[in-house]
Design a protein around this motif. Structure first.
Motif, PDB file in Angstrom:
ATOM      1  N   PHE A   1     -13.862  48.340 -99.267  1.00 41.93           N
ATOM      2  CA  PHE A   1     -14.334  49.710 -99.108  1.00 41.93           C
ATOM      3  C   PHE A   1     -15.670  49.973 -99.806  1.00 41.93           C
ATOM      4  N   SER A   2     -16.362  48.924-100.251  1.00 43.42           N
ATOM      5  CA  SER A   2     -17.584  49.146-101.028  1.00 43.42           C
ATOM      6  C   SER A   2     -18.686  49.812-100.222  1.00 43.42           C
TER       7      SER A   2
ATOM      8  N   GLY B   1     -16.832  63.343 -91.931  1.00 44.06           N
ATOM      9  CA  GLY B   1     -18.016  62.767 -92.554  1.00 44.06           C
ATOM     10  C   GLY B   1     -17.814  61.391 -93.141  1.00 44.06           C
ATOM     11  N   LEU B   2     -16.744  60.726 -92.732  1.00 44.55           N
ATOM     12  CA  LEU B   2     -16.459  59.402 -93.288  1.00 44.55           C
ATOM     13  C   LEU B   2     -17.228  58.313 -92.559  1.00 44.55           C
ATOM     14  N   ARG B   3     -17.634  57.317 -93.311  1.00 42.64           N
ATOM     15  CA  ARG B   3     -18.237  56.124 -92.725  1.00 42.64           C
ATOM     16  C   ARG B   3     -17.091  55.202 -92.302  1.00 42.64           C
ATOM     17  N   VAL B   4     -16.971  54.974 -90.998  1.00 37.00           N
ATOM     18  CA  VAL B   4     -15.826  54.256 -90.440  1.00 37.00           C
ATOM     19  C   VAL B   4     -16.233  52.850 -90.018  1.00 37.00           C
TER      20      VAL B   4
ATOM     21  N   PHE C   1     -10.585  51.505 -89.307  1.00 34.24           N
ATOM     22  CA  PHE C   1      -9.791  51.927 -88.153  1.00 34.24           C
ATOM     23  C   PHE C   1      -9.522  50.723 -87.268  1.00 34.24           C
ATOM     24  N   GLY C   2      -8.237  50.447 -87.020  1.00 35.03           N
ATOM     25  CA  GLY C   2      -7.844  49.326 -86.172  1.00 35.03           C
ATOM     26  C   GLY C   2      -7.281  49.820 -84.855  1.00 35.03           C
ATOM     27  N   PRO C   3      -8.065  49.813 -83.784  1.00 35.47           N
ATOM     28  CA  PRO C   3      -7.582  50.316 -82.499  1.00 35.47           C
ATOM     29  C   PRO C   3      -6.551  49.389 -81.863  1.00 35.47           C
ATOM     30  N   ALA C   4      -5.622  49.978 -81.141  1.00 35.59           N
ATOM     31  CA  ALA C   4      -4.622  49.210 -80.392  1.00 35.59           C
ATOM     32  C   ALA C   4      -4.938  49.301 -78.903  1.00 35.59           C
TER      33      ALA C   4
ATOM     34  N   GLN D   1      -7.675  60.238 -83.620  1.00 34.48           N
ATOM     35  CA  GLN D   1      -7.639  59.908 -85.043  1.00 34.48           C
ATOM     36  C   GLN D   1      -9.004  59.450 -85.540  1.00 34.48           C
ATOM     37  N   ARG D   2      -9.664  58.607 -84.765  1.00 33.24           N
ATOM     38  CA  ARG D   2     -10.985  58.117 -85.190  1.00 33.24           C
ATOM     39  C   ARG D   2     -11.988  59.269 -85.249  1.00 33.24           C
ATOM     40  N   GLU D   3     -11.945  60.155 -84.268  1.00 34.02           N
ATOM     41  CA  GLU D   3     -12.837  61.313 -84.265  1.00 34.02           C
ATOM     42  C   GLU D   3     -12.573  62.209 -85.471  1.00 34.02           C
ATOM     43  N   ARG D   4     -11.307  62.317 -85.866  1.00 32.58           N
ATOM     44  CA  ARG D   4     -10.957  63.108 -87.044  1.00 32.58           C
ATOM     45  C   ARG D   4     -11.659  62.539 -88.292  1.00 32.58           C
TER      46      ARG D   4
END
Length: 212
Positions: A115-116, A165-168, A122-125, A157-160
């Motif tokens: 997480f640095s 403002g998270l770096r995904v 996010f792991g999509p299925a 979920q990813r859009e959330r």
């Protein structure tokens, strides 16, 4: 993965009639439960081999002989899957990565997250959901209200995460085991695991029933 990360596995006790009901038919409820147990055992083995501060099984039911040492077991809360996932993260004080029991092909390498330089993983299925979700700062509100078990669950979920403002950072897309076709495809990806061995033990009977 740093040793300060918590690894969470959310799972159901593999009992006939309670797990993997979409595998019946062609499999019997007992076979479906055995496949679920093998998938869970493979998943827990991968988690056990991954460096982590804590390894937590968030369980609906009771632990069995399939549980390796080194895991804390906490019960799932009541409510929908979004509430149960949120509650799992609520018990974490630092970085956490959560996975389910439906991807027995998972490896420690896939779980080796850092997480640095990001806030979330996010792991999509392949079915439109997600098999993994990691948060540097667990925030249960990021999961509550997300519609689960739909073709758009993962996208929502990813859009959330992005709207917060998270770096995904995205993990590889994996296939969940929900149907018999999924089971055969996933077993082919991890042919030496418990899941593939269990499928091989019941596949001839299942194939016979499927073609009757």
């Amino acid at each position: 993965m740093t040793a300060t990360t918590t690894l969470l596995v959310i799972a159901k006790e593999p009992r006939p009639g309670r797990v993997k009901t979409r595998l019946t038919p062609p499999f019997t409820p007992a076979e479906a439960a055995a496949l679920a147990e093998a998938a869970l055992a493979d998943t827990l083995t991968a988690v056990a081999a991954t460096p982590a501060r804590r390894r937590v099984l968030v369980l609906d039911g009771a632990p069995g002989p399939w549980l390796p040492p080194g895991f804390e077991v906490v019960p799932q809360c009541a409510g929908g899957l979004d509430a149960r996932l949120a509650d799992a993260f609520a018990g974490c004080a630092g970085p956490a990565l959560l996975i389910g029991m439906d991807t027995p092909q998972v490896t420690p390498r896939l779980l080796d997250v850092d997480f640095s330089d990001c806030d979330a993983y996010f792991g999509p299925a392949e079915d439109g959901g997600f098999w993994a979700l990691g948060l540097a700062r667990p925030e249960p509100a990021l999961l509550r209200g997300v519609p689960m078990s739909t073709p758009v669950t993962g996208a929502v979920q990813r859009e959330r995460l992005l709207l917060a403002g998270l770096r995904v950072r995205d993990l590889p897309r994996l296939r969940d085991v929900d149907t018999a076709a999924d089971a055969h495809a996933v077993a082919a990806l991890a042919p030496h695991g418990r899941f593939a061995a269990r499928l091989g033990a019941c596949a001839p009977v299942a194939d016979h029933r499927a073609h009757r």
